[in-house]
Enzyme design. Structure first.
Site, short mmCIF file in Angstrom:
data_model
loop_
_atom_site.label_atom_id
_atom_site.label_comp_id
_atom_site.label_asym_id
_atom_site.label_seq_id
_atom_site.Cartn_x
_atom_site.Cartn_y
_atom_site.Cartn_z
N SER A 188 3.89 29.41 29.05
CA SER A 188 3.93 30.19 30.29
C SER A 188 3.91 31.69 30.03
O SER A 188 3.75 32.49 30.95
CB SER A 188 5.19 29.84 31.10
OG SER A 188 6.36 30.29 30.44
N LYS A 231 13.05 31.63 36.37
CA LYS A 231 12.42 32.83 35.81
C LYS A 231 12.50 34.00 36.78
O LYS A 231 12.74 35.14 36.38
CB LYS A 231 10.97 32.53 35.45
CG LYS A 231 10.80 31.52 34.33
CD LYS A 231 9.34 31.13 34.18
CE LYS A 231 9.18 30.03 33.15
NZ LYS A 231 7.81 29.53 33.06
#
Length: 306
Positions: A188, A231
């Site tokens: 990611s 996140k």
């Protein structure tokens, strides 16, 4: 005398008939047993052949792993030789001629014997380019479990394509975090690394209050990732003002507890609901802007605009 003779013949015929039936059944049972044994033998032969194939593949994989290990050792040694000298009181490391971009990951925290929860972490990816042979050198400080090799290789190809560059570079990456951690979704960070490589190629300075999470392919397309909420929370906690997410991921699934009661019995189950990420952050006291992006070029504009 004829009557006893007929009786004896009848008994003999019945006995022979019964014996024939028993022998026929025994023959049929024997045939079935032989057939089952033949089937078992064929199955064992097939399993034996499959095991030989598996052993051969394992041998091949082992050889590839040995070669990969040797290649990684060479890369680490090259990186250690070429990294500049460093030392700072804050983190014990200072990288000259490097620029950095925030990257985000998630890691698992055990709640009890049967459950765990995901937590977000923000790290800094320091990058430097030099003319070379399209090699990627990665180091972490402190020890961080994160898989970046494949995504960094794609990030380099995507950045070179966006910039229209035909030069061949080596990329040096140092990932810094506040503590040792086992990150579970290294790919990611691919899109953010591609942004940083693009900036280095173009000679641009990037904003440090913009964050990005997403995978990257060689054509510069940004793909979906997991742990978006975790996140986003850690990004907001670390002063990120604009958080870029892959297309379609500004809305997330949140599991809301619902009470159910039947008679004297009462229990709680968790119902999945779609919620807006920016609104969810606002409820938690964070006023960070969330923007969807689908390509490297699109994301890059947010990092260089004032």
């Amino acid at each position: 005398m004829r009557k006893p003779t007929v009786t004896i013949l009848t008994v003999s015929l019945v006995f022979n008939l019964v014996l024939s039936i028993l022998l026929l059944n025994a023959h049929l049972e024997y045939s079935r047993t032989i057939e089952l044994l033949s089937l078992k033998i064929r199955t064992l032969k097939e399993e034996n052949e499959n095991l030989r194939t598996i052993i051969f593949n394992l041998s091949q994989n082992y050889q590839r792993l040995v070669e990969e290990n040797a290649r990684l050792k060479e890369m680490v040694n090259t990186l250690l030789r070429q990294l500049p000298a460093y030392s700072t009181p804050e983190h014990g490391i200072e990288l000259r001629d490097y620029d950095w971009i925030p990257i985000f990951g998630v890691y698992a925290v055990t709640r009890d014997m049967f459950s765990y929860e995901l937590k977000g972490i923000m790290m800094k990816a320091y990058l430097k380019l030099s003319l070379g042979r399209n090699r990627i050198f990665i180091a972490t400080t402190p020890k961080i479990g994160i898989e970046l090799q494949a995504s960094a290789e794609k990030a380099l190809k995507a950045a070179l394509k966006v910039c229209g560059s035909r030069e061949i570079y080596d990329v040096y990456i140092v990932i810094k975090a506040e503590r040792e951690v086992q990150v579970v979704d290294g790919p990611s960070a691919g899109a953010a690394i591609a942004v940083m490589i693009t900036a280095l190629l173009k000679g641009d300075s990037i904003r440090k209050d913009v964050g990005l999470t997403g995978t990257i392919d060689e054509n510069g397309n940004i793909g979906p990732v997991g742990g978006i909420l975790e996140k986003a929370i850690v990004a907001a906690e670390n002063g990120i003002r604009v958080f870029l997410v892959p297309k379609g991921q500004s809305k997330i699934i949140k599991y809301v507890p619902v009470k159910k009661k039947v008679g004297i019995l009462e229990w709680i189950y968790y119902k999945p609901m779609w919620v807006d990420l920016e609104e969810e952050l606002r409820k938690r006291g964070f006023f960070m802007k969330v923007v969807e992006v689908s390509t490297l070029s699109e994301a890059y504009l947010y990092f260089i605009q004032e």
